[in-house]
Design a protein around this motif. Structure first.
Motif, PDB file in Angstrom:
ATOM      1  N   HIS A 163      92.463  48.454 -46.239  1.00 29.50           N
ATOM      2  CA  HIS A 163      91.625  49.569 -45.814  1.00 29.50           C
ATOM      3  C   HIS A 163      90.918  50.241 -46.987  1.00 29.50           C
ATOM      4  N   HIS A 164      91.549  50.255 -48.156  1.00 30.71           N
ATOM      5  CA  HIS A 164      90.930  50.916 -49.303  1.00 30.71           C
ATOM      6  C   HIS A 164      89.595  50.260 -49.651  1.00 30.71           C
ATOM      7  N   TYR A 165      89.558  48.938 -49.529  1.00 30.67           N
ATOM      8  CA  TYR A 165      88.322  48.231 -49.847  1.00 30.67           C
ATOM      9  C   TYR A 165      87.332  48.248 -48.688  1.00 30.67           C
ATOM     10  N   SER A 166      87.816  48.098 -47.464  1.00 25.96           N
ATOM     11  CA  SER A 166      86.901  47.997 -46.322  1.00 25.96           C
ATOM     12  C   SER A 166      86.386  49.342 -45.866  1.00 25.96           C
ATOM     13  N   ASP A 167      87.227  50.379 -45.875  1.00 24.97           N
ATOM     14  CA  ASP A 167      86.828  51.666 -45.311  1.00 24.97           C
ATOM     15  C   ASP A 167      85.673  52.313 -46.066  1.00 24.97           C
ATOM     16  N   THR A 168      85.585  52.068 -47.376  1.00 22.43           N
ATOM     17  CA  THR A 168      84.508  52.676 -48.153  1.00 22.43           C
ATOM     18  C   THR A 168      83.153  52.120 -47.756  1.00 22.43           C
ATOM     19  N   SER A 169      83.139  50.951 -47.132  1.00 28.49           N
ATOM     20  CA  SER A 169      81.871  50.328 -46.762  1.00 28.49           C
ATOM     21  C   SER A 169      81.380  50.751 -45.385  1.00 28.49           C
ATOM     22  N   PHE A 170      82.283  51.180 -44.504  1.00 28.64           N
ATOM     23  CA  PHE A 170      81.894  51.481 -43.126  1.00 28.64           C
ATOM     24  C   PHE A 170      80.787  52.519 -43.007  1.00 28.64           C
ATOM     25  N   PRO A 171      80.865  53.661 -43.718  1.00 29.60           N
ATOM     26  CA  PRO A 171      79.804  54.667 -43.535  1.00 29.60           C
ATOM     27  C   PRO A 171      78.421  54.152 -43.909  1.00 29.60           C
ATOM     28  N   GLU A 172      78.360  53.133 -44.755  1.00 25.25           N
ATOM     29  CA  GLU A 172      77.069  52.650 -45.243  1.00 25.25           C
ATOM     30  C   GLU A 172      76.424  51.604 -44.359  1.00 25.25           C
ATOM     31  N   ILE A 173      77.207  50.938 -43.511  1.00 26.59           N
ATOM     32  CA  ILE A 173      76.683  49.731 -42.873  1.00 26.59           C
ATOM     33  C   ILE A 173      76.211  49.934 -41.437  1.00 26.59           C
ATOM     34  N   PHE A 174      76.484  51.081 -40.819  1.00 26.11           N
ATOM     35  CA  PHE A 174      76.088  51.230 -39.423  1.00 26.11           C
ATOM     36  C   PHE A 174      74.572  51.188 -39.221  1.00 26.11           C
ATOM     37  N   ALA A 190      89.162  41.648 -35.454  1.00 30.78           N
ATOM     38  CA  ALA A 190      89.087  43.096 -35.228  1.00 30.78           C
ATOM     39  C   ALA A 190      90.195  43.873 -35.928  1.00 30.78           C
ATOM     40  N   ASN A 191      91.299  43.203 -36.250  1.00 32.52           N
ATOM     41  CA  ASN A 191      92.403  43.816 -36.983  1.00 32.52           C
ATOM     42  C   ASN A 191      92.907  45.059 -36.257  1.00 32.52           C
ATOM     43  N   THR A 192      92.906  46.210 -36.881  1.00 32.23           N
ATOM     44  CA  THR A 192      93.460  47.415 -36.258  1.00 32.23           C
ATOM     45  C   THR A 192      92.456  48.146 -35.369  1.00 32.23           C
ATOM     46  N   GLY A 193      91.229  47.630 -35.262  1.00 33.62           N
ATOM     47  CA  GLY A 193      90.234  48.264 -34.411  1.00 33.62           C
ATOM     48  C   GLY A 193      89.484  49.413 -35.042  1.00 33.62           C
ATOM     49  N   LYS A 194      89.611  49.610 -36.345  1.00 30.13           N
ATOM     50  CA  LYS A 194      88.976  50.755 -36.994  1.00 30.13           C
ATOM     51  C   LYS A 194      87.452  50.638 -36.975  1.00 30.13           C
ATOM     52  N   PHE A 195      86.936  49.430 -37.249  1.00 29.93           N
ATOM     53  CA  PHE A 195      85.482  49.262 -37.211  1.00 29.93           C
ATOM     54  C   PHE A 195      84.957  49.460 -35.798  1.00 29.93           C
ATOM     55  N   ALA A 196      85.618  48.839 -34.817  1.00 31.19           N
ATOM     56  CA  ALA A 196      85.165  48.946 -33.432  1.00 31.19           C
ATOM     57  C   ALA A 196      85.147  50.397 -32.973  1.00 31.19           C
ATOM     58  N   SER A 197      86.179  51.140 -33.303  1.00 34.04           N
ATOM     59  CA  SER A 197      86.240  52.552 -32.913  1.00 34.04           C
ATOM     60  C   SER A 197      85.109  53.343 -33.552  1.00 34.04           C
ATOM     61  N   ALA A 198      84.857  53.081 -34.822  1.00 32.39           N
ATOM     62  CA  ALA A 198      83.789  53.800 -35.523  1.00 32.39           C
ATOM     63  C   ALA A 198      82.424  53.433 -34.962  1.00 32.39           C
ATOM     64  N   ALA A 199      82.227  52.146 -34.624  1.00 26.50           N
ATOM     65  CA  ALA A 199      80.940  51.711 -34.075  1.00 26.50           C
ATOM     66  C   ALA A 199      80.701  52.306 -32.695  1.00 26.50           C
ATOM     67  N   LEU A 200      81.726  52.353 -31.876  1.00 25.75           N
ATOM     68  CA  LEU A 200      81.596  52.935 -30.540  1.00 25.75           C
ATOM     69  C   LEU A 200      81.314  54.431 -30.617  1.00 25.75           C
ATOM     70  N   ALA A 201      81.893  55.095 -31.592  1.00 24.81           N
ATOM     71  CA  ALA A 201      81.635  56.518 -31.781  1.00 24.81           C
ATOM     72  C   ALA A 201      80.232  56.763 -32.344  1.00 24.81           C
ATOM     73  N   GLU A 207      78.572  48.331 -26.288  1.00 28.91           N
ATOM     74  CA  GLU A 207      79.900  47.861 -25.909  1.00 28.91           C
ATOM     75  C   GLU A 207      80.380  46.869 -26.952  1.00 28.91           C
ATOM     76  N   LEU A 208      81.671  46.928 -27.234  1.00 31.37           N
ATOM     77  CA  LEU A 208      82.280  46.103 -28.270  1.00 31.37           C
ATOM     78  C   LEU A 208      83.210  45.070 -27.656  1.00 31.37           C
ATOM     79  N   HIS A 209      83.104  43.852 -28.142  1.00 30.88           N
ATOM     80  CA  HIS A 209      84.022  42.779 -27.767  1.00 30.88           C
ATOM     81  C   HIS A 209      84.859  42.443 -28.999  1.00 30.88           C
ATOM     82  N   LEU A 210      86.156  42.694 -28.921  1.00 29.24           N
ATOM     83  CA  LEU A 210      87.059  42.487 -30.050  1.00 29.24           C
ATOM     84  C   LEU A 210      87.773  41.160 -29.885  1.00 29.24           C
ATOM     85  N   VAL A 211      87.731  40.354 -30.921  1.00 24.44           N
ATOM     86  CA  VAL A 211      88.381  39.042 -30.916  1.00 24.44           C
ATOM     87  C   VAL A 211      89.407  38.993 -32.038  1.00 24.44           C
TER      88      VAL A 211
END
Length: 362
Positions: A163-174, A190-201, A207-211
């Motif tokens: 998460h330390h490496y991935s979370d810093t990128s989320f705010p920039e990529i939407f 999808a792992n823990t669903g953090k990206f999907a939750s952030a994208a849906l918000a 709509e998100l399809h998690l695999v």
């Protein structure tokens, strides 16, 4: 591709020999510095500022024996973590990084709690291309089947690292994710669903399809529920190593973040082939990952290159941190063409955008 030079162009034989000894004794230094950090020795020196403390003064506190102090701090001295001035140990710049730099701390915990014991079997793992070191953590075919069942501190350190490496990128990529106004997005891995939750918000009309594997989707399900966005999410349990396992079709955008590095090149080729088949008429693929050949600084490339043995000994046995050119080559073979590339996202991520070959030409 950025050229990487990890040593001076001109280096004396004596200096090279010293560097070789640092490699030979690397595991010893690692454990001693970690001990001094975790047991509070480095913090005690930081609290005294430039005046420092002698071994006798530190031992007088009753927290450490003189023997433990001498062994640990002398190793720290050899690594530049502390300096010795008039009989007193003083925290040096490397030691300051140990106490204050979150990346250093996350990397060190990950290497110790997740990788250290298993890396003893790196030679056998490389020869067999199987994660034979994983037995140090549990009995699973790969680490991914056991992620949610890992015991502590390995579990906490693994997710902190991820998460330390991935979370810093989320705010920039939407803005990149929604640049083509997708309505149906598939998050593979999808792992823990953090990206999907952030994208849906981020976007109320998507709509998100998690695999992912069923066990991981159970964690993602809870994450989505807690975030109040579960009704717009669809969960698809799938073992991507099954070459015959199809993916949901008609996607406007397919997202993969730090996912393909979990697989071998043949497996990546199979996944990308199915990804191409799952795209809608004008669908695109976004792959965000940490490519060592696209780093501005050698320090980032160094960390990424030396994460690959974790994949060998602990995770899958046959995956690694890839060069971007590997993904591009495999994507082209799957019928995809590179549209754009963006570097410098978060700490060390790059974003590759693909479309079906020929679909986006004028």
């Amino acid at each position: 591709m950025l050229d990487k030079k990890f040593s001076p162009e001109r280096q004396t034989a004596f200096a090279a020999r010293f560097e070789a000894q640092k490699i030979a004794f690397g595991p010893v230094v690692f454990q001693c510095v970690r001990y001094a950090w975790k047991r509070g020795m480095l913090q005690a020196l930081a609290d005294t500022g430039h005046s420092g403390l002698s071994v006798a003064e530190m031992a007088a506190s009753g927290r450490w024996t003189e023997y433990a102090l001498k062994v640990a701090l002398e190793s720290c001295l050899s690594a530049g973590v502390v300096s010795l001035r008039d009989g007193a140990y003083v925290l040096d710049k490397v030691g300051f990084c140990m106490l204050t730099d979150s990346i250093t701390q996350v990397n060190l915990d990950f290497m110790h709690d997740v990788c250290y014991q298993g890396l003893f079997d790196l030679d056998r793992s490389l020869d067999a291309e199987q994660p034979l070191g994983l037995a140090a953590l549990g009995e699973w075919p790969t680490l991914y089947q056991g992620l949610s069942a890992l015991s502590e501190p390995a579990k906490g350190s693994w997710f902190a690292f991820d998460h330390h490496y991935s979370d810093t990128s989320f705010p920039e990529i939407f803005p990149d994710v929604f640049a083509t106004a997708p309505r149906r997005i598939m998050d593979i891995g999808a792992n823990t669903g953090k990206f999907a939750s952030a994208a849906l918000a981020y976007h109320a009309g998507v709509e998100l399809h998690l695999v992912d594997l069923e066990r991981q989707l159970a964690v993602a399900d809870q994450t989505l529920t807690d975030a109040g966005v579960r009704e717009r999410a669809h969960l698809h349990a799938c073992d991507l190593l099954d070459d015959a396992a199809p993916l949901p079709a008609g996607m406007d955008l397919i997202w993969m973040s730090q996912f393909l590095s979990c697989f071998s090149e043949p497996a990546i080729a199979s996944i990308l082939r199915r990804v191409a088949q799952a795209l809608g008429p004008n669908g695109q693929v976004l792959i965000m990952d940490t490519f060592w050949d696209r780093q501005q600084y050698d320090i980032a490339a160094y960390c990424l290159i030396n994460t690959s043995p974790y994949f060998t000994a602990m995770a899958s046995g046959n995956s690694k941190i890839y060069q971007s050119t590997d993904y591009i080559r495999l994507a082209q073979a799957a019928g995809l063409e590179l549209l754009t590339t963006r570097d410098g996202i978060g700490y060390c991520h790059s974003l590759l955008r693909f479309g079906r070959a020929g679909a986006h030409s004028d």
